[in-house]
Structure formats: structure tokens, C-alpha cells
Design a protein around this motif. Structure first.
Motif, PDB file in Angstrom:
ATOM      1  N   LEU A  26       0.831  -1.198   0.000  1.00 34.88           N
ATOM      2  CA  LEU A  26       0.000   0.000   0.000  1.00 34.88           C
ATOM      3  C   LEU A  26       0.872   1.256   0.000  1.00 34.88           C
ATOM      4  N   MET A  27       1.953   1.247   0.793  1.00 31.95           N
ATOM      5  CA  MET A  27       2.842   2.404   0.844  1.00 31.95           C
ATOM      6  C   MET A  27       3.560   2.602  -0.494  1.00 31.95           C
ATOM      7  N   ILE A  28       3.931   1.525  -1.156  1.00 32.80           N
ATOM      8  CA  ILE A  28       4.553   1.639  -2.483  1.00 32.80           C
ATOM      9  C   ILE A  28       3.583   2.297  -3.456  1.00 32.80           C
ATOM     10  N   LYS A  29       2.314   1.934  -3.381  1.00 32.42           N
ATOM     11  CA  LYS A  29       1.301   2.562  -4.254  1.00 32.42           C
ATOM     12  C   LYS A  29       1.144   4.044  -3.913  1.00 32.42           C
ATOM     13  N   ALA A  30       1.226   4.380  -2.619  1.00 36.32           N
ATOM     14  CA  ALA A  30       1.167   5.791  -2.218  1.00 36.32           C
ATOM     15  C   ALA A  30       2.371   6.555  -2.766  1.00 36.32           C
ATOM     16  N   GLN A  31       3.548   5.926  -2.745  1.00 31.83           N
ATOM     17  CA  GLN A  31       4.749   6.561  -3.288  1.00 31.83           C
ATOM     18  C   GLN A  31       4.602   6.786  -4.793  1.00 31.83           C
ATOM     19  N   GLN A  32       4.031   5.823  -5.493  1.00 32.61           N
ATOM     20  CA  GLN A  32       3.813   5.973  -6.935  1.00 32.61           C
ATOM     21  C   GLN A  32       2.811   7.092  -7.216  1.00 32.61           C
ATOM     22  N   ALA A  33       1.753   7.157  -6.417  1.00 33.82           N
ATOM     23  CA  ALA A  33       0.759   8.223  -6.574  1.00 33.82           C
ATOM     24  C   ALA A  33       1.391   9.586  -6.291  1.00 33.82           C
ATOM     25  N   ARG A  34       2.251   9.633  -5.290  1.00 39.46           N
ATOM     26  CA  ARG A  34       2.932  10.870  -4.909  1.00 39.46           C
ATOM     27  C   ARG A  34       3.680  11.472  -6.091  1.00 39.46           C
ATOM     28  N   GLU A  35       4.325  10.635  -6.870  1.00 41.09           N
ATOM     29  CA  GLU A  35       5.137  11.134  -7.984  1.00 41.09           C
ATOM     30  C   GLU A  35       4.291  11.748  -9.095  1.00 41.09           C
ATOM     31  N   LYS A  36       2.987  11.478  -9.097  1.00 39.06           N
ATOM     32  CA  LYS A  36       2.078  12.053 -10.105  1.00 39.06           C
ATOM     33  C   LYS A  36       1.381  13.307  -9.591  1.00 39.06           C
ATOM     34  N   ALA A  37       1.727  13.752  -8.383  1.00 42.09           N
ATOM     35  CA  ALA A  37       1.090  14.932  -7.793  1.00 42.09           C
ATOM     36  C   ALA A  37       1.343  16.166  -8.656  1.00 42.09           C
ATOM     37  N   THR A  85     -17.008   6.471  -5.575  1.00 46.16           N
ATOM     38  CA  THR A  85     -16.942   5.287  -6.433  1.00 46.16           C
ATOM     39  C   THR A  85     -17.408   4.023  -5.723  1.00 46.16           C
ATOM     40  N   TYR A  86     -17.152   3.938  -4.421  1.00 44.39           N
ATOM     41  CA  TYR A  86     -17.499   2.748  -3.634  1.00 44.39           C
ATOM     42  C   TYR A  86     -18.310   3.156  -2.395  1.00 44.39           C
ATOM     43  N   PRO A  87     -19.485   3.768  -2.595  1.00 42.05           N
ATOM     44  CA  PRO A  87     -20.253   4.217  -1.433  1.00 42.05           C
ATOM     45  C   PRO A  87     -20.608   3.044  -0.523  1.00 42.05           C
ATOM     46  N   GLY A  88     -20.453   3.272   0.772  1.00 46.46           N
ATOM     47  CA  GLY A  88     -20.786   2.238   1.743  1.00 46.46           C
ATOM     48  C   GLY A  88     -19.696   1.213   1.994  1.00 46.46           C
ATOM     49  N   VAL A  89     -18.605   1.272   1.239  1.00 46.27           N
ATOM     50  CA  VAL A  89     -17.492   0.337   1.442  1.00 46.27           C
ATOM     51  C   VAL A  89     -16.498   1.002   2.397  1.00 46.27           C
ATOM     52  N   ALA A  90     -16.169   0.309   3.473  1.00 42.05           N
ATOM     53  CA  ALA A  90     -15.291   0.872   4.507  1.00 42.05           C
ATOM     54  C   ALA A  90     -13.853   1.014   4.016  1.00 42.05           C
ATOM     55  N   VAL A  91     -13.202   2.071   4.488  1.00 44.04           N
ATOM     56  CA  VAL A  91     -11.769   2.256   4.306  1.00 44.04           C
ATOM     57  C   VAL A  91     -11.114   1.587   5.516  1.00 44.04           C
ATOM     58  N   THR A  92     -10.184   0.676   5.271  1.00 43.44           N
ATOM     59  CA  THR A  92      -9.538  -0.025   6.389  1.00 43.44           C
ATOM     60  C   THR A  92      -8.184   0.573   6.742  1.00 43.44           C
ATOM     61  N   SER A  93      -7.425   1.012   5.734  1.00 39.01           N
ATOM     62  CA  SER A  93      -6.085   1.581   5.971  1.00 39.01           C
ATOM     63  C   SER A  93      -5.797   2.678   4.968  1.00 39.01           C
ATOM     64  N   ILE A  94      -5.000   3.631   5.412  1.00 40.50           N
ATOM     65  CA  ILE A  94      -4.511   4.711   4.546  1.00 40.50           C
ATOM     66  C   ILE A  94      -2.993   4.753   4.689  1.00 40.50           C
ATOM     67  N   ALA A  95      -2.294   4.819   3.573  1.00 38.12           N
ATOM     68  CA  ALA A  95      -0.846   5.010   3.561  1.00 38.12           C
ATOM     69  C   ALA A  95      -0.568   6.377   2.946  1.00 38.12           C
ATOM     70  N   LEU A  96       0.274   7.172   3.617  1.00 40.93           N
ATOM     71  CA  LEU A  96       0.601   8.520   3.167  1.00 40.93           C
ATOM     72  C   LEU A  96       2.105   8.712   3.111  1.00 40.93           C
ATOM     73  N   THR A  97       2.556   9.389   2.083  1.00 46.41           N
ATOM     74  CA  THR A  97       3.973   9.686   1.952  1.00 46.41           C
ATOM     75  C   THR A  97       4.147  11.019   1.239  1.00 46.41           C
ATOM     76  N   VAL A  98       5.219  11.721   1.577  1.00 45.73           N
ATOM     77  CA  VAL A  98       5.486  13.039   1.004  1.00 45.73           C
ATOM     78  C   VAL A  98       6.891  13.086   0.421  1.00 45.73           C
ATOM     79  N   ARG A  99       7.100  14.066  -0.456  1.00 46.13           N
ATOM     80  CA  ARG A  99       8.438  14.333  -0.984  1.00 46.13           C
ATOM     81  C   ARG A  99       8.511  15.791  -1.376  1.00 46.13           C
ATOM     82  N   SER A 100       9.547  16.455  -0.911  1.00 42.27           N
ATOM     83  CA  SER A 100       9.791  17.833  -1.304  1.00 42.27           C
ATOM     84  C   SER A 100      10.771  17.828  -2.476  1.00 42.27           C
ATOM     85  N   LEU A 101      10.556  18.743  -3.403  1.00 44.23           N
ATOM     86  CA  LEU A 101      11.494  18.882  -4.520  1.00 44.23           C
ATOM     87  C   LEU A 101      12.690  19.742  -4.118  1.00 44.23           C
ATOM     88  N   GLU A 102      12.665  20.263  -2.885  1.00 44.93           N
ATOM     89  CA  GLU A 102      13.726  21.158  -2.422  1.00 44.93           C
ATOM     90  C   GLU A 102      14.643  20.548  -1.366  1.00 44.93           C
TER      91      GLU A 102
END
Length: 161
Positions: A26-37, A85-102
Motif C-alpha cells: 500500500l505504501m509503495i502505491k502511495a509513493q507511486q501516486a505521490r510522484e504524479k502529484a 466510487t465505492y459508497p458504503g465500502v469501509a476504508v480499512t487503511s490509509i498510507a501517506l507519503t510526502v516528498r519535497s522537490l527542495e
């Protein structure tokens, strides 16, 4: 006058490799999403990956806008998409990651206040907690068992009734 003492317990992992396998993924997917920010103003990219109870993974990243504050944080992009997209479906976990370009961010970076409130709304609505894992670009990962650990006095719908 009385004083109220609050205590917080968080799990701290030295690195992503110490996380359970499913959360590492999940964290790897968050890192991949981060790069598309889209972060041309802050140069601070954030990625979020949500694990849903139905097995789906929903991604989000921050989307900035020259007409500040019209942008949206990664956490809210992802959680609102999950709700739409998935109303009524529970969120079980959230993975978050950040990166500064500076500079390299090694300090675990939790959700901002607005995102905490949005996550709280989903926890209250689904009547179950969400595991929240957050990190910088590298290094330590912190786990909160619920948004209430990060936002102990949750404002929810019970105040409106």
C-alpha cells in the motif's frame, strides 16, 4: 477547574520494510501516486493509497491551483474518490507519503487538519476505525490506529443533532 490529560499511542516502524507485507504494498502505491502529484507552487508532493474492505485500492495525490486554496490534498482526493466510487465500502487503511522537490523529508508527515476532519467523517460514518500509516520520503513510518489518535476531539454529526 479540572485538567484533562490526553495520552497518545502510536506504532513507529524504522522503515517501510518493517511494515506488514500488505501495508508495504500500500505504501509503495502511495509513493507511486505521490510522484504524479501536481505541486508546482509548493514543490511538496503527497501521495495517498487507501485499502478498502472490498479489496480495492484507491489512490490520490495533491492537486494545487494558482487560485489558492482551490487545490486539494492527496488524502481528500483519495477518500472522496473512494466515497464517490465505492459508497458504503469501509476504508480499512490509509498510507501517506510526502516528498519535497527542495529537500529530503525524513520526518513522518501526518495529515493536515482539514484531511483529519475528512477522515474522521468517514470513520464516524462507517462506524469503524481506519489505520493511518504516514512517513516522509524515507525513514520512519508511524501508524495511528484511528484518526481519533491524531484528532482527539472529533467534530462529528452528533453535534448537529
Amino acid at each position: 477547574m479540572k485538567k484533562l490529560k490526553l495520552e497518545t499511542t502510536l506504532d513507529v516502524f524504522d522503515s517501510v520494510s518493517e511494515l506488514p507485507q500488505d501495508i508495504q504494498e500500500l505504501m509503495i502505491k502511495a509513493q507511486q501516486a505521490r510522484e504524479k502529484a501536481y505541486a508546482p507552487y509548493s514543490s511538496f508532493k503527497v501521495g495517498a493509497a487507501l485499502q478498502l474492505a472490498n479489496g480495492e485500492v484507491v489512490l490520490g495525490n495533491n492537486q494545487e491551483n494558482a487560485a489558492f486554496p482551490s487545490g486539494l490534498c492527496a488524502e481528500r482526493v483519495a477518500i472522496f474518490y473512494a466515497g464517490a466510487t465505492y459508497p458504503g465500502v469501509a476504508v480499512t487503511s490509509i498510507a501517506l507519503t510526502v516528498r519535497s522537490l527542495e529537500h529530503t523529508v525524513t520526518k513522518p508527515t501526518p495529515p493536515c487538519g482539514a484531511c483529519r476532519q475528512s477522515i474522521a467523517e468517514y470513520e464516524v460514518n462507517q462506524k469503524s476505525s481506519i489505520n493511518i500509516y504516514f512517513m516522509g520520503e524515507t525513514g520512519t513510518v508511524v501508524k495511528a490506529d484511528s484518526i481519533e489518535v491524531l484528532l482527539p476531539f472529533v467534530f462529528d454529526n452528533t453535534f448537529l443533532k
